[in-house]
Design an enzyme around this catalytic site. Structure first.
Site, PDB file in Angstrom:
ATOM      1  N   TRP A   1       0.824  -1.222   0.000  1.00 43.10           N
ATOM      2  CA  TRP A   1       0.000   0.000   0.000  1.00 43.10           C
ATOM      3  C   TRP A   1       0.850   1.260   0.000  1.00 43.10           C
ATOM      4  O   TRP A   1       0.418   2.301  -0.498  1.00 43.10           O
ATOM      5  CB  TRP A   1      -1.004  -0.019   1.159  1.00 43.10           C
ATOM      6  CG  TRP A   1      -2.039  -1.078   0.922  1.00 43.10           C
ATOM      7  CD1 TRP A   1      -2.223  -2.219   1.634  1.00 43.10           C
ATOM      8  CD2 TRP A   1      -3.007  -1.106  -0.137  1.00 43.10           C
ATOM      9  NE1 TRP A   1      -3.239  -2.970   1.089  1.00 43.10           N
ATOM     10  CE2 TRP A   1      -3.733  -2.310   0.005  1.00 43.10           C
ATOM     11  CE3 TRP A   1      -3.318  -0.258  -1.195  1.00 43.10           C
ATOM     12  CZ2 TRP A   1      -4.767  -2.671  -0.874  1.00 43.10           C
ATOM     13  CZ3 TRP A   1      -4.345  -0.609  -2.067  1.00 43.10           C
ATOM     14  CH2 TRP A   1      -5.046  -1.805  -1.903  1.00 43.10           C
TER      15      TRP A   1
ATOM     16  N   ASP B   1      -1.546   6.357   6.391  1.00 43.30           N
ATOM     17  CA  ASP B   1      -2.628   5.485   5.941  1.00 43.30           C
ATOM     18  C   ASP B   1      -2.895   4.472   7.054  1.00 43.30           C
ATOM     19  O   ASP B   1      -2.092   3.567   7.284  1.00 43.30           O
ATOM     20  CB  ASP B   1      -2.192   4.779   4.643  1.00 43.30           C
ATOM     21  CG  ASP B   1      -3.243   3.817   4.112  1.00 43.30           C
ATOM     22  OD1 ASP B   1      -4.262   3.592   4.789  1.00 43.30           O
ATOM     23  OD2 ASP B   1      -3.027   3.284   3.001  1.00 43.30           O
TER      24      ASP B   1
ATOM     25  N   LYS C   1     -12.074  -2.237   6.632  1.00 47.34           N
ATOM     26  CA  LYS C   1     -11.285  -3.134   7.467  1.00 47.34           C
ATOM     27  C   LYS C   1     -11.791  -3.080   8.909  1.00 47.34           C
ATOM     28  O   LYS C   1     -12.268  -4.071   9.427  1.00 47.34           O
ATOM     29  CB  LYS C   1      -9.792  -2.780   7.398  1.00 47.34           C
ATOM     30  CG  LYS C   1      -9.064  -3.275   6.151  1.00 47.34           C
ATOM     31  CD  LYS C   1      -9.477  -2.599   4.875  1.00 47.34           C
ATOM     32  CE  LYS C   1      -8.809  -3.129   3.633  1.00 47.34           C
ATOM     33  NZ  LYS C   1      -7.901  -2.209   2.991  1.00 47.34           N
TER      34      LYS C   1
END
Ligand SMILES: *Cc1c(COP(=O)(O)O)cnc(C)c1O
Length: 361
Positions: A102, A172, A196
């Site tokens: 990511w 993030d 999530k």
């Protein structure tokens, strides 16, 4: 009806209580004679839900008043493009610390707009560790430093977020927000896709220190401008109302469970069970991440062959343990242990792991 233990990396498990409440309110919500998905986002009824969700998220995460909180469609990847658009001028230097998949995605989203300096990259070591901060090549004049708090695919998590000085830290937190206490005041920007730890996919939370909203950034349309969204309480256009409502139910559920302190203990307990099972398997199961940065949220592990990995996943599914297949970028197995995954799920997983080893070891 049987609800299995769900180890999905995202969209991920939601608490049964939250799903039941949403089910009960689906046809007719709050006495308005319609579902919440059928009413205006500008109605007083919905505005109250939106405001309560923000208040509850502020309580849950501990967000100070000098931070704006936005609820936006577009997921986390969209924020990875909006961050450089909003906080750096065209071609300005920005620093990215890449600790997995990511982080690489964040770099790709920023590159069209800014001069990306890769301050550190764990890729050369196969993303098994976080390069020590003493080796980071931070720029003196960077508009911000971007990190990925938890790498969902590689299973790497910052356990102590390094100090980057006065340059705003952009993080993030998609796969670890609300899983333990964090000091929000150390960050300029925190963003997270909801799917999530915060609810169903379709909405992202962006937490922005208000002074950063004064930055000129790049020429951009209103709809890509965090300032405009902040000025209109995230209702510049139609927000994902159902997702906002569902995230609100999740916030209430997490507060009722004891908040982030309780989830810190729980995630510690769940992940320790699984890592102990891996480390105690005499090499039958393998996780290659350095112990100090192993993720509490996502645990990738491997068996001796792809064939054995596949057998593990399919037999686990038959045993009521869902979504254990690793991400295609790394293969193997991955167990995601978000807040809605109970301790019993981790216990069932390690029991299955022991049994599978006995039969295949
Ligand atoms: C899932 C995830 C993303 C991508 O989220 P989307 O909502 O699919 O854009 C980004 N960063 C991290 C850490 C993630 O776990």
């Amino acid at each position: 009806m049987t609800r299995a233990f769900n180890f999905s990396a995202g969209p991920a498990a939601l608490p049964e209580e939250v799903l039941r409440q949403a089910q009960a309110e689906m046809l007719e919500w709050n006495g308005v004679g319609a579902s919440i998905v059928e009413i205006s986002h500008r109605s007083a009824d919905f505005m109250a839900v939106a405001a309560q969700a923000e208040a509850d998220l502020r309580t849950l995460v501990g967000i100070p008043d000098d931070y704006a909180v936005l609820f936006l469609g577009g997921g986390a990847t969209t924020q990875q493009a909006l961050v450089p658009l909003n906080f750096a001028s065209p071609g300005q230097r920005v620093d990215y610390v890449v600790t997995g998949h990511w982080g690489k995605t964040a770099v790709r989203q920023a590159k069209p707009y800014v001069d990306v300096n890769i301050a550190a990259d764990g890729g050369a070591g196969g993303f098994r560790d976080i390069p020590p901060v003493s080796q980071w090549r931070l720029s003196r004049d960077a508009a911000y430093v971007h990190v990925t708090a938890n790498e969902t695919i590689h299973g790497i998590e910052f356990r102590d977020m390094p100090d980057v000085g006065n340059v705003p830290l952009v993080a993030d937190f998609s796969s670890s927000i609300a899983s333990e206490p964090i000091d929000v005041s150390r960050y300029g920007v925190i963003y997270a896709g909801a799917q999530k730890n915060l609810g169903p996919v379709g909405i992202a939370v962006v937490i922005i220190r208000r002074d950063l909203l004064e930055r000129a950034g790049q020429p951009r349309a209103d709809i890509f401008d965090y300032r405009s969204h902040a000025a209109r309480d995230s209702m510049l256009n139609t927000p994902p109302t159902w997702n906002w409502y569902m995230a609100g139910l999740m916030f209430k559920w997490m507060l009722a469970q004891g908040g982030v302190e309780a989830f810190a203990k729980l995630s510690q307990a769940k992940s320790a069970l699984v890592y102990d099972a891996i480390d105690g398997s005499g090499g039958f199961y393998r996780n290659d991440v350095a112990a100090a940065v192993r993720s509490r949220m996502n645990i990738p592990f491997f068996l001796a062959s792809e064939e054995l990995d596949a057998r593990f996943v399919s037999e686990a599914k038959k045993a009521g343990l869902l979504a254990l297949k690793g991400h295609k970028a790394v293969g193997g197995i991955r167990a995601s242990l978000y807040n809605a995954v109970p301790l019993e799920a981790a216990q069932a997983l390690v029991a299955f792991m022991a049994d599978f080893q006995k039969r295949n070891g």
